[in-house]
Design a protein around this motif. Structure first.
Motif, short mmCIF file in Angstrom:
data_model
loop_
_atom_site.label_atom_id
_atom_site.label_comp_id
_atom_site.label_asym_id
_atom_site.label_seq_id
_atom_site.Cartn_x
_atom_site.Cartn_y
_atom_site.Cartn_z
N ALA A 33 -1.88 13.50 -10.25
CA ALA A 33 -3.03 12.99 -10.99
C ALA A 33 -2.97 11.74 -11.72
O ALA A 33 -3.76 11.17 -12.13
N GLY A 34 -1.48 11.48 -11.84
CA GLY A 34 -1.23 10.26 -12.32
C GLY A 34 -1.15 10.59 -13.90
O GLY A 34 -1.15 9.55 -14.66
N LEU A 35 -0.95 11.77 -14.57
CA LEU A 35 -0.82 12.20 -15.74
C LEU A 35 0.69 11.92 -16.53
O LEU A 35 0.71 12.01 -17.59
N VAL A 36 1.64 11.87 -15.54
CA VAL A 36 2.83 11.97 -16.02
C VAL A 36 3.60 10.66 -15.15
O VAL A 36 3.09 10.77 -13.79
N PRO A 37 4.74 10.22 -15.71
CA PRO A 37 5.28 9.31 -14.85
C PRO A 37 6.16 9.86 -13.61
O PRO A 37 6.26 11.02 -13.39
N ALA A 38 6.08 9.11 -12.35
CA ALA A 38 6.43 9.72 -11.13
C ALA A 38 6.94 8.56 -10.23
O ALA A 38 6.26 7.51 -10.31
N SER A 39 8.11 8.87 -9.48
CA SER A 39 8.39 7.72 -8.53
C SER A 39 7.92 8.48 -7.01
O SER A 39 7.41 9.43 -7.06
N GLY A 40 8.10 7.46 -5.96
CA GLY A 40 7.98 8.18 -4.74
C GLY A 40 6.39 7.47 -4.25
O GLY A 40 5.77 6.62 -4.78
N THR A 41 5.76 8.35 -3.34
CA THR A 41 4.59 7.92 -2.80
C THR A 41 3.73 9.19 -2.92
O THR A 41 4.25 10.30 -2.41
N VAL A 42 2.41 8.66 -3.07
CA VAL A 42 1.30 9.72 -3.31
C VAL A 42 0.24 9.48 -2.20
O VAL A 42 -0.53 8.60 -2.84
N LEU A 43 0.19 9.71 -0.97
CA LEU A 43 -0.82 9.03 -0.21
C LEU A 43 -2.13 10.37 -0.09
O LEU A 43 -1.95 11.32 0.26
N VAL A 44 -3.09 9.60 -0.30
CA VAL A 44 -4.25 10.50 -0.33
C VAL A 44 -5.16 9.61 0.37
O VAL A 44 -5.63 8.31 -0.09
N ALA A 45 -6.16 10.25 1.41
CA ALA A 45 -7.10 9.19 2.27
C ALA A 45 -6.64 7.96 2.46
O ALA A 45 -7.12 7.00 2.26
N GLY A 46 -5.40 7.74 3.02
CA GLY A 46 -4.71 6.53 3.48
C GLY A 46 -4.44 5.49 2.45
O GLY A 46 -3.95 4.67 2.40
N GLN A 47 -4.66 5.97 1.06
CA GLN A 47 -4.13 5.02 -0.07
C GLN A 47 -3.08 5.59 -0.78
O GLN A 47 -2.71 6.72 -1.08
#
Length: 212
Positions: A33-47
């Motif tokens: 959800a973007g509420l804590v820092p993260a690395s890597g990839t979060v692909l949702v609906a091609g974005q």
């Protein structure tokens, strides 16, 4: 806790994320959800959501207890999630959650636990989300209310093609909702597959992973 996870959820599908307390399940949802820092990839609906701030991620998030704004009534809690304020649409969502009439004018402190979760589900849908995240949504309600909410979640599932990830400790609950399941232990996904197969032997599987 550091979390290392690879998950895949198809449109219209529900994934149950299960594991012991402290495994990192809630942290993973917060990272998506973007509420804590993260690395890597979060692909949702091609974005790639990693390129987006939290407020631009079209996510419907329901947390334990609902997470409603205490100073707003039920109707306003739903409308605040809309891109454009639409009272009729908000009322329709709440009606679908079996909430109508005077209850819509009540603030969270005046609502039962089950009513708060119904408002939270309506608010999650109000964003027209690309992804639904439910973090232990039924943990604080009694079994009869939980069963009713499970039926509502099934209705929510039918209303949107958005994939859904639900965190739960209740294996029966997970089996009733999910198409796929993933086990999380010590911040890592250790197994993922069809829910029926994994959850049928979930207790021994988790015990085996905990034992190393």
């Amino acid at each position: 806790m550091a979390v290392a996870a690879t998950l895949a959820v198809a449109p219209g599908q529900t994934l149950a994320l299960v594991g012991p307390s402290g495994a990192g399940k809630s942290t993973l949802l917060q990272a998506i959800a973007g509420l804590v820092p993260a690395s890597g990839t979060v692909l949702v609906a091609g974005q790639d959501w990693q390129q987006l701030p939290a407020w631009r991620r079209r996510v419907g998030l329901v947390i334990q207890g609902g997470g409603l704004f205490p100073h707003l009534d039920a109707l306003a809690n739903v409308m605040i999630a809309q891109d454009r304020r639409d009272e009729a649409a908000a009322r329709a969502l709440l009606a679908a959650m079996q909430l109508e009439g005077a209850v819509l004018d009540r603030r969270p402190a005046q609502l039962s636990g089950g009513e708060q979760m119904r408002v939270a589900l309506a608010r999650a849908l109000a964003r027209a989300p690309d992804l639904l995240l439910l973090d232990e949504p039924f943990a604080a309600v009694d079994p009869p209310v939980r069963r009713a909410l499970l039926r509502l979640v099934a209705d929510v599932r039918a209303r949107t093609a958005a994939p859904m990830i639900i965190v739960t400790h209740d294996l029966a609950e997970a089996a009733a909702i999910a198409d796929t399941a993933a086990f999380m232990v010590d911040g890592a996904i250790v197994e993922q597959g069809p829910a029926a197969a994994l959850l049928a032997d979930a207790g021994s599987r988790i015990s085996r992973w905990l034992a190393g």
